[in-house]
Scaffold this motif. Structure first.
Motif, PDB file in Angstrom:
ATOM      1  N   ASN A  24      21.357  25.153  38.312  1.00 61.33           N
ATOM      2  CA  ASN A  24      21.577  25.384  39.835  1.00 61.33           C
ATOM      3  C   ASN A  24      20.725  26.133  40.615  1.00 61.33           C
ATOM      4  OD1 ASN A  24      23.210  27.390  39.486  1.00 61.33           O
ATOM      5  ND2 ASN A  24      24.819  26.237  38.906  1.00 61.33           N
ATOM      6  N   MET A  25      21.062  26.458  41.777  1.00 60.32           N
ATOM      7  CA  MET A  25      20.332  27.372  42.580  1.00 60.32           C
ATOM      8  C   MET A  25      20.966  28.794  42.425  1.00 60.32           C
ATOM      9  SD  MET A  25      17.512  26.053  43.882  1.00 60.32           S
ATOM     10  CE  MET A  25      16.988  27.032  45.141  1.00 60.32           C
ATOM     11  N   PRO A  33      18.261  28.247  49.338  1.00 58.23           N
ATOM     12  CA  PRO A  33      17.951  27.030  49.349  1.00 58.23           C
ATOM     13  C   PRO A  33      16.288  26.928  49.499  1.00 58.23           C
ATOM     14  CG  PRO A  33      19.687  26.885  50.646  1.00 58.23           C
ATOM     15  CD  PRO A  33      19.356  28.375  50.334  1.00 58.23           C
ATOM     16  N   SER A  41      11.964  21.386  48.337  1.00 56.22           N
ATOM     17  CA  SER A  41      12.941  20.594  47.829  1.00 56.22           C
ATOM     18  C   SER A  41      13.784  20.812  46.565  1.00 56.22           C
ATOM     19  CB  SER A  41      12.791  19.018  48.195  1.00 56.22           C
ATOM     20  OG  SER A  41      12.419  18.823  49.501  1.00 56.22           O
ATOM     21  N   GLN A  42      13.469  21.875  45.935  1.00 54.62           N
ATOM     22  CA  GLN A  42      13.933  22.309  44.590  1.00 54.62           C
ATOM     23  C   GLN A  42      15.565  22.518  44.557  1.00 54.62           C
ATOM     24  OE1 GLN A  42      11.642  24.826  42.392  1.00 54.62           O
ATOM     25  NE2 GLN A  42      13.292  25.989  41.486  1.00 54.62           N
ATOM     26  N   SER A  43      16.040  21.804  43.888  1.00 53.68           N
ATOM     27  CA  SER A  43      17.480  21.826  43.625  1.00 53.68           C
ATOM     28  C   SER A  43      18.302  22.784  42.749  1.00 53.68           C
ATOM     29  CB  SER A  43      18.182  20.438  43.683  1.00 53.68           C
ATOM     30  OG  SER A  43      17.872  19.907  42.570  1.00 53.68           O
ATOM     31  N   SER A  44      17.214  23.437  41.915  1.00 50.92           N
ATOM     32  CA  SER A  44      17.816  23.974  40.673  1.00 50.92           C
ATOM     33  C   SER A  44      16.678  25.149  40.277  1.00 50.92           C
ATOM     34  CB  SER A  44      18.275  23.417  39.430  1.00 50.92           C
ATOM     35  OG  SER A  44      17.323  22.590  38.895  1.00 50.92           O
TER      36      SER A  44
END
Length: 346
Positions: A65-66, A102, A166-169
């Motif tokens: 995740n982030m 984010p 837009s990377q989510s992890s």
């Protein structure tokens, strides 16, 4: 010469924290980076080395995740707000999860940094603490254009993070280990060659983890291989009509670099005629060995002609091997024995 007087360890009363920091500095290696050289009381800061260098190592969450997780460990950080103010020992006693901000939108790339930072109000600002933190980088139009952000002056790098649009992890493939490691004076420093300090004190030894070899510091500030690792035997690409001799027990021509950095040849071949006093192209070294040969090598190979010998010359710029004949002509099909041909420039 400055002196801690009276000695702190002999007194029951209070004394400045800086005294402890300077004592710690005295127990650690002196500066390993050019920027610190003008201040000899600084140390080679970084993470305490351990088995597989797991201390303060950044890794992805089990389900990415982030966030990133930094393991337990010790870190030594020098005060760079002002020269010679001593060393901080920072201890993380368990896994620490850090939040990554984010990702940006389309066409926005950045590089974030995971760092161990010290903030000391005695020399700058108002905070008095150390932190494991993620410093966010500026956005760039491509991954290649993204650069590290401006970092706190008193910090030690742990990892670079590549963050795409837009990377989510943050997965393992986006975490790059850039830790430096600090040791007591004279100890062996395990570190990748890509981030090894450029200045070692004389006799200081590095174990280059990615190359599996040791280097040591010389008096002039340069480094040299402590004991170069011998390479495996690799086949020589033969030229023209030269072919392996083919007799039972004969080996095909091959080459390696020995533990002392010498080029060594082996094997037997037969092929073209070489007139007395003439030269003949014989073959080419494996590409992996050519960068290691920074000198002309002249060896002597035996032949099947009246116990004659030919010189073997290797061109370091191309890796090409030539046979330099003596006073007796060598006919077509005579064998050439390379075993024992080795040496440096004469």
């Amino acid at each position: 010469m400055a002196e801690i007087n009276p000695p702190a360890w002999m007194q029951a009363g209070s004394y400045p924290a800086r005294t402890d920091r300077l004592i710690l500095s005295a127990l650690l290696s002196y500066p390993g980076f050019a920027v610190d050289e003008p201040t000899p009381t600084r140390i080679r800061q970084g993470i305490k080395p351990s088995y597989q260098n797991y201390q303060l190592k950044a890794r992805a969450a089990p389900t990415p995740n982030m966030t990133v997780i930094v393991s337990a460990g010790f870190c030594f950080i020098d005060n760079h707000d002002s020269g010679g103010l001593g060393t901080y020992v920072c201890v993380n006693d368990g896994d620490k999860t850090l939040t990554v901000q984010p990702a940006g939108g389309a066409g926005q790339y950045r590089r974030d940094c995971v760092v161990a930072s010290v903030y000391d109000a005695e020399t700058a600002g108002s905070a008095n603490e150390w932190r494991l933190e993620v410093i966010q980088g500026a956005y760039a139009a491509s991954a290649g254009a993204a650069v590290r952000p401006s970092l706190p002056p008193n910090c030690s790098l742990i990892a670079d993070l590549t963050i795409g649009p837009s990377q989510s992890s943050v997965a393992a493939g986006q975490i790059f280990d850039v830790r430096n490691f600090s040791v007591a004076a004279g100890g062996i420093l395990p570190v990748s060659s890509t981030i090894a300090p450029p200045r070692l004190h004389p006799g200081q030894t590095l174990y280059l983890t990615n190359l599996d070899k040791m280097v040591y510091g010389r008096l002039d500030g340069t480094t040299a291989d402590l004991v170069p690792k011998a390479t495996a035997w690799s086949p020589i690409t033969l030229s023209g009509a030269w072919v392996p001799n083919g007799a039972t027990g004969d080996s095909a021509p091959s080459a390696r670099i020995t533990h002392d950095g010498t080029l060594e040849l082996s094997g037997m071949a037969r092929g073209v005629a070489i007139g007395a006093g003439s030269n003949a192209a014989f073959g080419t070294l494996p590409a992996s060995l050519i960068p290691l040969v920074s000198y002309w090598v002249r060896g002597v190979a035996a032949t099947s002609v009246s116990q004659d010998y030919v010189r073997v010359a290797v061109d370091p710029s191309s890796g090409s091997i030539a046979l330099v004949n003596g006073s007796v002509a060598i006919g077509t099909g005579a064998w050439i024995q390379l075993d024992g041909v080795r040496g440096r420039a004469s």
